[in-house]
Design an enzyme around this catalytic site. Structure first.
Site, PDB file in Angstrom:
ATOM      1  N   ASP A   1      37.545  14.785  69.906  1.00 41.12           N
ATOM      2  CA  ASP A   1      38.094  13.848  70.896  1.00 41.12           C
ATOM      3  C   ASP A   1      37.975  12.411  70.386  1.00 41.12           C
ATOM      4  OD1 ASP A   1      35.389  13.475  71.230  1.00 41.12           O
ATOM      5  OD2 ASP A   1      35.381  13.731  73.405  1.00 41.12           O
ATOM      6  N   SER A   2      37.432  12.251  69.161  1.00 41.47           N
ATOM      7  CA  SER A   2      37.517  10.966  68.455  1.00 41.47           C
ATOM      8  C   SER A   2      38.987  10.564  68.329  1.00 41.47           C
ATOM      9  CB  SER A   2      36.866  11.063  67.076  1.00 41.47           C
ATOM     10  OG  SER A   2      37.291  12.222  66.392  1.00 41.47           O
TER      11      SER A   2
ATOM     12  N   ASP B   1      37.694  20.119  70.480  1.00 41.70           N
ATOM     13  CA  ASP B   1      36.666  19.451  71.273  1.00 41.70           C
ATOM     14  C   ASP B   1      37.067  19.475  72.743  1.00 41.70           C
ATOM     15  OD1 ASP B   1      34.300  18.112  71.108  1.00 41.70           O
ATOM     16  OD2 ASP B   1      35.136  16.275  70.267  1.00 41.70           O
TER      17      ASP B   1
ATOM     18  N   LYS C   1      34.303  23.107  71.041  1.00 46.74           N
ATOM     19  CA  LYS C   1      33.032  22.384  70.946  1.00 46.74           C
ATOM     20  C   LYS C   1      32.772  21.693  72.281  1.00 46.74           C
ATOM     21  CE  LYS C   1      32.484  18.361  68.542  1.00 46.74           C
ATOM     22  NZ  LYS C   1      32.087  17.422  69.621  1.00 46.74           N
TER      23      LYS C   1
ATOM     24  N   GLU D   1      29.978  18.996  74.314  1.00 49.54           N
ATOM     25  CA  GLU D   1      28.868  18.048  74.173  1.00 49.54           C
ATOM     26  C   GLU D   1      27.801  18.311  75.234  1.00 49.54           C
ATOM     27  OE1 GLU D   1      29.951  13.884  74.114  1.00 49.54           O
ATOM     28  OE2 GLU D   1      31.406  14.181  72.501  1.00 49.54           O
TER      29      GLU D   1
ATOM     30  N   GLU E   1      24.441  14.787  66.014  1.00 50.86           N
ATOM     31  CA  GLU E   1      25.020  13.479  65.675  1.00 50.86           C
ATOM     32  C   GLU E   1      23.977  12.372  65.799  1.00 50.86           C
ATOM     33  OE1 GLU E   1      28.841  12.622  67.391  1.00 50.86           O
ATOM     34  OE2 GLU E   1      28.781  10.533  66.751  1.00 50.86           O
TER      35      GLU E   1
HETATM   36  O1  KIV Z   1      35.067  13.840  68.219  1.00 47.19           O
HETATM   37  C1  KIV Z   1      34.641  14.047  67.063  1.00 47.19           C
HETATM   38  O2  KIV Z   1      35.306  13.771  66.062  1.00 47.19           O
HETATM   39  C2  KIV Z   1      33.315  14.643  66.930  1.00 47.19           C
HETATM   40  C3  KIV Z   1      32.689  14.682  65.584  1.00 47.19           C
HETATM   41  C4  KIV Z   1      32.250  13.332  65.177  1.00 47.19           C
HETATM   42  C5  KIV Z   1      31.582  15.649  65.507  1.00 47.19           C
HETATM   43  O3  KIV Z   1      32.756  15.067  67.899  1.00 47.19           O
END
Ligand code: KIV
Length: 267
Positions: free
Chosen positions: A47-48, A86, A116, A118, A185
């Site tokens: 989600d970056s 994510d 993924k 969090e 992280e």
């Molecule tokens: O959103 C993302 O790119 C991430 C990675 C930095 C692990 O969660």
């Protein structure tokens, strides 16, 4: 001959053999195809996306529809690497049912291999519920960007004893809940080492030092395509901002001077 697909079993095999696991983020077909072609084990549609591609100030506004849109594009370029999406902010926080429904969208609509999520102890029931639905889950603890308002910003986690032991406990809980791997992280390297040695599943570091079972970086950071800020742990392997700038400058100059298009680029 087609290369063998990297599966969840290969994550465990690599952990057990001590071979490092490689993971990078991607958000579109072009970059995903390049990363896949090099043989990176796993691709994460992080989600970056919200910050490095959509230009927002944080990841919290990223929606399920935006994640699905970009994950489909990445899927088109990825056949062999293990593809993880994510789960964005508020796609899993409300309850287990909503978490399962949204994880299911990633598999059904975007063809993901895993999701993924969090969080530590607070997401254990989500991990269990998604797993029960037959979807593999990767955990993510330490600096969790979706909760920076609670963490007080983007800062290294686990620096004092209380926070370090809480994080170590969270890793154990996530493994017990069924995560196949966990991203750590922004943690001190020694704490990440302890967590990695204790865990039976692969621990993937992102600013967590050299002792993890594998590493993940935001591709736009390591390629020098995101210049708003650069975390200390990011090693920049290329300066694409500079390369793209040079190419665009040359194109503009040649177009203005009538050098482009020449005979070779005309019909
Ligand atoms: O959103 C993302 O790119 C991430 C990675 C930095 C692990 O969660």
């Amino acid at each position: 001959m087609e290369e063998k697909k990297f599966t969840i079993l290969d994550f465990k095999r690599k952990k057990d053999s001590g071979e490092k696991i490689t993971m990078l983020t991607a958000y579109d077909f072009a970059i995903a195809s390049i990363i896949e072609g090099i043989g990176v084990d796993s691709i994460l549609v992080g989600d970056s996306l919200g910050m490095v591609v959509l230009g927002r100030d944080s990841t919290v506004s990223v929606t399920m529809d935006e994640m699905i849109h970009h994950t489909k594009a990445v899927r088109s370029g990825v056949k062999r690497a293990f593809l993880i999406a994510d789960m964005p902010f508020m796609s899993f926080q409300v309850n287990d049912e909503e978490a399962v429904r949204n994880a299911g969208r990633f598999v059904k609509e975007a063809g993901c291999d895993a999701v993924k999520i969090e969080g530590g102890r607070e997401v254990v029931s989500r991990v269990e519920a998604i797993n029960k639905a037959g979807i593999a889950v990767m955990g993510h603890i330490g600096l969790t960007p979706q909760s920076t308002s609670k963490l007080g910003g983007y800062r290294v986690q686990g620096k004092n004893e209380v926070s370090a032991s809480r994080l170590a406990e969270d890793a154990v809980l996530l493994e017990k809940a069924g995560c196949f791997a966990i991203v750590l992280e922004c943690l001190p390297a020694d704490l990440a080492k302890k967590v990695t040695l204790k865990a039976g599943i692969p621990i993937i570091g992102c600013g967590a030092g050299p002792y993890c079972d594998g590493q993940v970086l935001v591709t736009y950071d390591m390629l020098g395509l995101f210049s708003r800020f650069k975390p200390k742990f990011v090693k920049q392997y290329a300066d694409l901002t500079c390369i793209i700038g040079d190419a665009v400058r040359t194109y503009v100059d040649e177009t203005k001077r009538g050098v482009f298009p020449d005979k070779d680029h005309s019909f």
